[in-house]
Design a protein around this motif. Structure first.
Motif, mmCIF file in Angstrom:
data_model
loop_
_atom_site.group_PDB
_atom_site.id
_atom_site.type_symbol
_atom_site.label_atom_id
_atom_site.label_comp_id
_atom_site.label_asym_id
_atom_site.label_seq_id
_atom_site.Cartn_x
_atom_site.Cartn_y
_atom_site.Cartn_z
ATOM 1 N N GLN A 257 0.831 -1.204 0.000
ATOM 2 C CA GLN A 257 0.000 0.000 0.000
ATOM 3 C C GLN A 257 0.866 1.255 0.000
ATOM 4 O O GLN A 257 0.561 2.244 -0.680
ATOM 5 N N GLN A 258 1.948 1.218 0.761
ATOM 6 C CA GLN A 258 2.873 2.350 0.778
ATOM 7 C C GLN A 258 3.496 2.543 -0.598
ATOM 8 O O GLN A 258 3.677 3.674 -1.075
ATOM 9 N N PHE A 259 3.817 1.432 -1.253
ATOM 10 C CA PHE A 259 4.426 1.521 -2.575
ATOM 11 C C PHE A 259 3.431 2.096 -3.581
ATOM 12 O O PHE A 259 3.791 2.913 -4.435
ATOM 13 N N MET A 260 2.171 1.685 -3.484
ATOM 14 C CA MET A 260 1.165 2.225 -4.394
ATOM 15 C C MET A 260 1.021 3.732 -4.212
ATOM 16 O O MET A 260 0.834 4.475 -5.179
ATOM 17 N N SER A 261 1.111 4.187 -2.974
ATOM 18 C CA SER A 261 1.061 5.625 -2.718
ATOM 19 C C SER A 261 2.235 6.326 -3.389
ATOM 20 O O SER A 261 2.098 7.410 -3.965
ATOM 21 N N ALA A 262 3.412 5.688 -3.326
ATOM 22 C CA ALA A 262 4.599 6.269 -3.961
ATOM 23 C C ALA A 262 4.430 6.318 -5.481
ATOM 24 O O ALA A 262 4.874 7.257 -6.143
ATOM 25 N N VAL A 263 3.765 5.300 -6.027
ATOM 26 C CA VAL A 263 3.521 5.270 -7.471
ATOM 27 C C VAL A 263 2.612 6.429 -7.869
ATOM 28 O O VAL A 263 2.842 7.105 -8.877
ATOM 29 N N ILE A 264 1.571 6.656 -7.087
ATOM 30 C CA ILE A 264 0.658 7.753 -7.379
ATOM 31 C C ILE A 264 1.411 9.076 -7.362
ATOM 32 O O ILE A 264 1.245 9.927 -8.251
ATOM 33 N N ASN A 312 -7.186 14.666 -5.643
ATOM 34 C CA ASN A 312 -6.020 15.033 -4.852
ATOM 35 C C ASN A 312 -5.520 13.782 -4.143
ATOM 36 O O ASN A 312 -6.312 12.933 -3.727
ATOM 37 N N THR A 313 -4.209 13.652 -4.012
ATOM 38 C CA THR A 313 -3.673 12.455 -3.361
ATOM 39 C C THR A 313 -4.179 12.306 -1.926
ATOM 40 O O THR A 313 -4.206 11.201 -1.384
ATOM 41 N N LYS A 314 -4.613 13.410 -1.304
ATOM 42 C CA LYS A 314 -5.152 13.332 0.049
ATOM 43 C C LYS A 314 -6.506 12.632 0.069
ATOM 44 O O LYS A 314 -6.985 12.237 1.125
ATOM 45 N N SER A 315 -7.123 12.498 -1.096
ATOM 46 C CA SER A 315 -8.442 11.875 -1.192
ATOM 47 C C SER A 315 -8.361 10.434 -1.668
ATOM 48 O O SER A 315 -9.352 9.850 -2.081
ATOM 49 N N ILE A 316 -7.164 9.856 -1.626
ATOM 50 C CA ILE A 316 -6.971 8.460 -2.008
ATOM 51 C C ILE A 316 -6.427 7.716 -0.794
ATOM 52 O O ILE A 316 -5.411 8.116 -0.225
ATOM 53 N N LYS A 317 -7.100 6.664 -0.389
ATOM 54 C CA LYS A 317 -6.664 5.898 0.786
ATOM 55 C C LYS A 317 -6.558 4.418 0.449
ATOM 56 O O LYS A 317 -7.211 3.924 -0.460
ATOM 57 N N PHE A 318 -5.745 3.727 1.229
ATOM 58 C CA PHE A 318 -5.634 2.280 1.133
ATOM 59 C C PHE A 318 -5.831 1.705 2.529
ATOM 60 O O PHE A 318 -5.233 2.179 3.488
ATOM 61 N N VAL A 319 -6.691 0.693 2.626
ATOM 62 C CA VAL A 319 -6.935 0.074 3.919
ATOM 63 C C VAL A 319 -6.947 -1.447 3.756
ATOM 64 O O VAL A 319 -7.001 -1.961 2.642
ATOM 65 N N THR A 320 -6.906 -2.126 4.860
ATOM 66 C CA THR A 320 -6.985 -3.584 4.876
ATOM 67 C C THR A 320 -8.245 -3.983 5.624
ATOM 68 O O THR A 320 -8.618 -3.337 6.607
ATOM 69 N N VAL A 321 -8.915 -5.021 5.162
ATOM 70 C CA VAL A 321 -10.108 -5.507 5.852
ATOM 71 C C VAL A 321 -9.747 -5.769 7.317
ATOM 72 O O VAL A 321 -8.720 -6.406 7.604
ATOM 73 N N PRO A 322 -10.533 -5.273 8.281
ATOM 74 C CA PRO A 322 -10.242 -5.504 9.702
ATOM 75 C C PRO A 322 -10.100 -7.001 9.984
ATOM 76 O O PRO A 322 -10.966 -7.794 9.612
ATOM 77 N N TRP A 323 -9.027 -7.402 10.658
ATOM 78 C CA TRP A 323 -8.727 -8.814 10.837
ATOM 79 C C TRP A 323 -8.139 -9.081 12.215
ATOM 80 O O TRP A 323 -7.775 -8.166 12.950
ATOM 81 N N TYR A 324 -8.004 -10.379 12.534
ATOM 82 C CA TYR A 324 -7.319 -10.778 13.761
ATOM 83 C C TYR A 324 -6.789 -12.200 13.585
ATOM 84 O O TYR A 324 -7.254 -12.949 12.714
ATOM 85 N N TYR A 325 -5.786 -12.544 14.384
ATOM 86 C CA TYR A 325 -5.273 -13.909 14.352
ATOM 87 C C TYR A 325 -6.200 -14.804 15.187
ATOM 88 O O TYR A 325 -6.665 -14.392 16.259
#
Length: 503
Positions: A257-264, A312-325
């Motif tokens: 997700q961090q890499f995708m942000s860098a790509v944008i 705007n890049t501030k309006s683009i987010k990446f999240v992960t489905v809430p999870w647990y072990y």
């Protein structure tokens, strides 16, 4: 760790092109690159969804479309309803070793998708959110047919096995079944396509916490800190599991997700946007790397491109489905759960519901919701921090009242659950606002956040207290035409500094 996102984009015009000349693009058309990078970003494989409008003009024919040969997508009547004009695109990163460019990454037979992201573009085209589904998620998989036509019965298993079992259409059916979000299209990218896009951008900058060598990922990072990776290095960066983080797929997702942000950030930088040659090279590489569903035709592509009005890049987010072990008790009851992750169902369904509704409010009838006489006098402005609000869930949608409490608290109201149970057996059709003695002004102010609702006095209400009863028509707090997507722990914005967070 929990996961969430936001939206946007723009159409790119260009003059007719003959031969091999480079197009000169002017005006707002350049913003299509933002559309490109979102998809880019959302695919991890950088699949250039938003560049579709541009691709149609410049590189028509680059994208291969795949048939649903075995009917793995559910029948129309069994699929989730389309509630609004938002667009949901399923992005899959394929680990196929087929083809000259992919063969060197191993001899594994078959094809899997270790990267699955649902890209949601808001109805107005001003926001985008990418939801990552952990590869190790243990879920209920629907029936699918294999590439040979063999029926694979519904069963429990890892979410990425849907792709291995029946390809992208099986994954499409699986995500729709689990989330009840209507998906419009899919895109698929493989290893070589990912590398080509990064190279077309002239490399992408990352921030490494340390120097390391990872033979499995074929990656050597000679130093810590900021550095630019080429396509081959970038592929290793998003694939490595043990050299960075804890070796889990979850740590790798955040790095992706961090890499995708860098790509944008790179794709929307002046270095690309002001150089037609670089832009064409980028879009050409992106479109060549993609495979899509048959329905993603030129009309759909152009509609999507014109829909987005710049983002705007501030309006683009990446999240992960809430999870647990899984707990020890859960693993003892089912040994298959060892090494897997489970979803926090209430939080996950809350997120999915927000995406389904696209945070937009339906038109509501302007009728009183209580037997008592509604407020008819002008309301005075009230400090929200002095208003006590009790929230009741009159639907069977889990977590709805909790989300409303969170949204009210964000607006400084003193909000809390009026009950942990379901109000009116979950059959309340219309949302209502009631108030106790002296609460007229506060109720009128709160009602502005729920358009169409007229506050009314509660016969047995407590002095100054406002009561919010959530009905089937409730889609969130408005006042500005939209409601909030629930906050998700660990979410990443495309505008974040690359060295701000490191897995």
């Amino acid at each position: 760790m929990r996961g969430g996102v936001d939206y946007g984009l723009d159409y790119l015009e260009r003059p007719e092109i003959t031969g091999h000349e480079i197009p000169v693009v002017r005006g707002t058309g350049w913003k299509i690159v933002q559309w490109v990078s979102i998809a880019l970003a959302s695919v991890l494989v950088l699949g250039c969804l938003t560049a579709y409008g541009f691709y149609y003009k410049l590189v028509a024919g680059n994208i291969e479309q795949l048939d649903d040969e075995h009917g793995n997508l559910a029948d129309e009547e069994k699929r989730p309803d389309k509630l609004n004009s938002s667009v949901n695109i399923l992005v899959m990163g394929s680990d196929t070793r087929a083809g000259r460019g992919n063969a060197k990454y191993g001899r594994d037979e078959g094809e899997r998708s270790d990267t699955t992201i649902l890209l949601h573009i808001s109805a107005g085209g001003e926001k985008a959110i990418g939801i990552s589904f952990p590869r190790d998620s243990w879920v209920n998989l629907p029936q699918c047919k294999s590439t040979t036509g063999q029926t694979i019965a519904a069963h429990s298993g890892m979410i990425n096995s849907a792709f291995a079992n029946g390809g992208p259409y099986c994954t499409w059916n699986t995500i729709e079944t689990l989330t009840q979000i209507r998906i419009d299209h899919f895109v698929k990218v493989d290893f070589s396509g990912f590398k080509g896009i990064v190279n077309a951008l002239g490399g992408v900058e990352v921030c490494s916490p340390k120097a390391f060598t990872d033979p499995k990922a074929k990656l050597v990072i000679p130093k810590a800190g900021r550095q630019t990776l080429n396509g081959e290095q970038a592929l290793g960066w998003v694939r490595t599991r043990y050299s960075l983080g804890d070796g889990s797929d979850l740590g790798r997702i955040q790095r992706q997700q961090q890499f995708m942000s860098a790509v944008i950030q790179k794709a929307t930088s002046k270095g690309v946007m002001t150089d037609p040659a670089k832009m064409l090279k980028f879009v050409n590489a992106a479109t060549k790397s993609l495979k899509t569903d048959k329905g993603f035709n030129s009309t759909e592509i152009l509609d999507l491109a014109t829909k987005v009005k710049g983002i705007n890049t501030k309006s683009i987010k990446f999240v992960t489905v809430p999870w647990y072990y899984p707990t020890d008790a859960e693993i003892a009851a089912n040994s298959s759960l060892s090494g897997r992750v489970l979803w926090k169902q209430e939080e996950a369904q809350e997120l999915f519901a927000a995406i389904r509704r696209d945070n937009t409010l339906p038109k509501a009838e302007k009728t009183p919701q209580a037997k008592a006489q509604p407020v008819s006098t002008p309301a005075k402005k009230v400090d929200p921090s002095t208003v006590t609000v009790k929230v009741y869930n009159g639907t069977n949608q889990q977590g709805l009242a909790g989300r409303a409490v969170t949204d009210l608290a964000a607006k400084k109201y003193q909000a809390s659950l009026g009950s942990t149970g379901v109000y009116k057996n979950g059959a309340l059709e219309k949302t209502a606002v009631h108030y106790g003695p002296g609460g007229e002004d506060a109720a009128a102010q709160l009602a502005k956040l729920v358009p169409g609702v007229v506050p009314a006095a509660a016969a047995d209400g407590l002095a100054g207290v406002v009561y919010l009863y959530l009905g089937a028509d409730y889609t969130g707090l408005g006042g500005n035409g939209s409601a909030s997507i629930p906050k998700v722990d660990g979410e990443i914005k495309a505008s974040d500094s690359i060295c701000k967070k490191t897995a």
